[in-house]
Write an enzyme that holds these catalytic residues in place. Structure first.
Site, PDB file in Angstrom:
ATOM      1  N   THR A  73      31.369  87.124  76.819  1.00  0.00           N
ATOM      2  CA  THR A  73      32.038  87.677  75.643  1.00  0.00           C
ATOM      3  C   THR A  73      32.822  86.604  74.893  1.00  0.00           C
ATOM      4  O   THR A  73      33.242  85.607  75.495  1.00  0.00           O
ATOM      5  CB  THR A  73      33.007  88.790  76.115  1.00  0.00           C
ATOM      6  OG1 THR A  73      33.899  89.123  75.056  1.00  0.00           O
ATOM      7  CG2 THR A  73      33.860  88.340  77.298  1.00  0.00           C
ATOM      8  N   ASP A  74      33.049  86.860  73.605  1.00  0.00           N
ATOM      9  CA  ASP A  74      33.889  85.929  72.827  1.00  0.00           C
ATOM     10  C   ASP A  74      35.364  86.077  73.203  1.00  0.00           C
ATOM     11  O   ASP A  74      36.191  85.251  72.811  1.00  0.00           O
ATOM     12  CB  ASP A  74      33.686  86.143  71.321  1.00  0.00           C
ATOM     13  CG  ASP A  74      34.073  87.539  70.842  1.00  0.00           C
ATOM     14  OD1 ASP A  74      34.390  88.416  71.674  1.00  0.00           O
ATOM     15  OD2 ASP A  74      34.065  87.758  69.608  1.00  0.00           O
ATOM     16  N   GLU A  75      35.712  87.130  73.963  1.00  0.00           N
ATOM     17  CA  GLU A  75      37.125  87.372  74.285  1.00  0.00           C
ATOM     18  C   GLU A  75      37.704  86.280  75.187  1.00  0.00           C
ATOM     19  O   GLU A  75      38.914  86.146  75.299  1.00  0.00           O
ATOM     20  CB  GLU A  75      37.299  88.771  74.889  1.00  0.00           C
ATOM     21  CG  GLU A  75      36.768  89.829  73.945  1.00  0.00           C
ATOM     22  CD  GLU A  75      37.138  91.264  74.298  1.00  0.00           C
ATOM     23  OE1 GLU A  75      38.121  91.481  75.002  1.00  0.00           O
ATOM     24  OE2 GLU A  75      36.408  92.161  73.836  1.00  0.00           O
TER      25      GLU A  75
ATOM     26  N   TYR B  49      40.550  91.658  81.651  1.00  0.00           N
ATOM     27  CA  TYR B  49      39.094  91.660  81.428  1.00  0.00           C
ATOM     28  C   TYR B  49      38.615  90.278  81.007  1.00  0.00           C
ATOM     29  O   TYR B  49      37.724  89.694  81.636  1.00  0.00           O
ATOM     30  CB  TYR B  49      38.714  92.696  80.356  1.00  0.00           C
ATOM     31  CG  TYR B  49      37.319  92.492  79.783  1.00  0.00           C
ATOM     32  CD1 TYR B  49      36.185  92.664  80.577  1.00  0.00           C
ATOM     33  CD2 TYR B  49      37.132  92.094  78.456  1.00  0.00           C
ATOM     34  CE1 TYR B  49      34.906  92.451  80.065  1.00  0.00           C
ATOM     35  CE2 TYR B  49      35.859  91.886  77.934  1.00  0.00           C
ATOM     36  CZ  TYR B  49      34.748  92.064  78.741  1.00  0.00           C
ATOM     37  OH  TYR B  49      33.491  91.844  78.243  1.00  0.00           O
TER      38      TYR B  49
ATOM     39  N   LYS C  77      36.201  87.493  82.923  1.00  0.00           N
ATOM     40  CA  LYS C  77      34.939  86.976  82.362  1.00  0.00           C
ATOM     41  C   LYS C  77      35.012  85.454  82.227  1.00  0.00           C
ATOM     42  O   LYS C  77      34.032  84.750  82.485  1.00  0.00           O
ATOM     43  CB  LYS C  77      34.657  87.613  80.986  1.00  0.00           C
ATOM     44  CG  LYS C  77      34.299  89.086  81.021  1.00  0.00           C
ATOM     45  CD  LYS C  77      32.993  89.404  81.743  1.00  0.00           C
ATOM     46  CE  LYS C  77      31.772  88.889  81.030  1.00  0.00           C
ATOM     47  NZ  LYS C  77      30.520  89.384  81.694  1.00  0.00           N
TER      48      LYS C  77
END
Ligand code: NAD
Ligand code: TYD
Length: 350
Positions: free
Chosen positions: A131-133, A156, A160
């Protein structure tokens, strides 16, 4: 690639990916879908695929953290490539209870990497879906590129980020043939209705309050899920080992604008609510999410330039298709929301 293991294939993106590969590519091999069927995993999303492609689709219920089980799957089905989607994926849940995020996203990914390493050279590709998060939050300007430093803010995104680092390390240290993608927010069919877009569609349809966190000015870069599936398939087939690719829709939107669009389209597509001039009247500003990232935006020029990928849907076309899908799939929604699908799972998979 003859025997592709997909982890988390009963989730939102995994199910759309499997559908895409069977229905729209020239893949002639077998897909083995390994999924634990958490609250977010729904095999009903693939029931027709299971029927239509029975000789080339296998479902194995299990946990990616369960070493001997995963090893047996790799051996039994002569797995030669892995597309790793399985994860705990909802930020709000990670804030309330991070345990499963640490277990599945970090330990689960580690378990898969270690087994893939032990199965070299049988395993020719390990693609990690991320993810870009992991990059944290942007200010008013700028974009995440493949070289943006990691700065995750939620349990989260931290879990990741941790898994991404392990994937990279397994390439550098053991020469595991990995690729990785960091994608922006997806939307589309089969999206569990706890995430912003499906939650707003269903609440607005039923005239329930639409909870917008904080001032509603947080920005996400929305990508239609089929476009993400195409990107992953291209990376699996043409991506360079050891490389990471950012994937995004060039569709930056403020949350409040997204919710307003959903309200207006529903008014147009199903008619207004009897007591309201507009569904926008349902919008309710609620307490902000702790550590809420302000803005995400992806620079996806690398995958466009190097692999020829480009999103097919604009937000306008994608959101209409998405709303249509939720209007046409009331059974799927009812099952997912009532927990009935857990009974369905028990019946079909014990
Ligand atoms: P999801 O929550 O809809 O689905 C996750 C799937 O993984 C479910 O089917 C679940 O049963 C399965 N799973 C969970 N724990 C497992 C375990 N221990 N063993 C086996 N299976 C397990 O998630 P999603 O939105 O489809 O996301 C898929 C991947 O894409 C994730 O890795 C996520 O981080 C990443 N991603 C998601 C988005 C997004 O907008 N949803 C954007 C970028 C990247
Ligand atoms: P979400 O779909 O949970 O994805 P993520 O947190 O991974 O980006 O949320 C998208 C945006 O919408 C995020 O800024 C939080 C916000 N949001 C709301 O305002 N209300 C809601 O009920 C939800 C679920 C999210």
């Amino acid at each position: 690639m003859k025997n592709l293991l997909v982890t988390g294939g009963c989730g939102f993106i995994g199910a759309n990916f499997i559908r895409y590969v069977f229905e729209e590519t020239d893949f002639t091999g077998r897909i083995v879908n390994l999924d634990k069927l958490t609250y977010a995993g729904n095999p009903e999303s693939l029931a027709d695929i299971q029927r239509k492609f029975a000789s080339r689709y296998v479902f194995c219920r299990g946990d990616i953290c369960h070493r001997s089980f995963v090893a047996e799957v790799l051996d039994t089905y002569s797995i030669d490539a892995i597309a790793h989607f399985a994860a705990e994926s909802h930020v709000d849940r990670s804030i309330v209870k991070p345990d499963d995020f640490i277990q599945t996203n970090i330990i689960g990914t580690y378990t898969l990497l270690q087994l893939a390493r032990e199965h070299m050279p049988q395993i020719t590709r390990f693609h990690h879906v991320s993810t870009d998060e992991v990059f944290g939050s942007l200010g008013e300007t700028g974009f995440f590129t493949e070289t943006t430093p990691y700065s995750p803010n939620s349990p989260y995104s931290a879990s990741k980020a941790s898994s991404d680092h392990l994937v990279r390390a397994y390439h550098e240290t053991y020469k595991l043939p990995v690729t990785m993608s960091n994608c922006s927010n997806n939307y589309g069919p089969f999206h569990f209705p706890e995430k912003l877009i499906p939650l707003m569609i269903l609440n607005a349809l039923e005239g329930k309050p639409l909870p917008v966190y904080g001032d509603g000015m947080n920005v996400r870069d929305w990508l239609y899920v089929r476009d993400h599936a195409v990107a992953i398939w291209m990376i699996l087939n043409k991506g360079v080992t050891g490389e990471t690719y950012n994937v995004g829709g060039r569709n930056e939107m403020k949350n409040l604008d997204v919710v307003n669009i959903v309200c207006d389209l529903l008014d147009e597509m199903v008619g207004k609510l009897p007591d309201k001039e507009s569904r926008r009247e349902l919008i309710t500003f609620v307490k902000d999410r702790p550590g809420h990232d302000r803005r995400y935006a992806i620079d996806c020029s690398k995958i466009e330039r190097q692999l020829g990928w480009k999103p097919a849907e604009s937000f306008d076309t994608g959101i209409r298709k998405t709303i249509r899908w939720y209007l046409d799939n009331k059974d799927w929604i009812a099952h997912v929301r009532s927990g009935d699908y857990l009974k369905w799972i028990a019946q079909h998979y014990g």
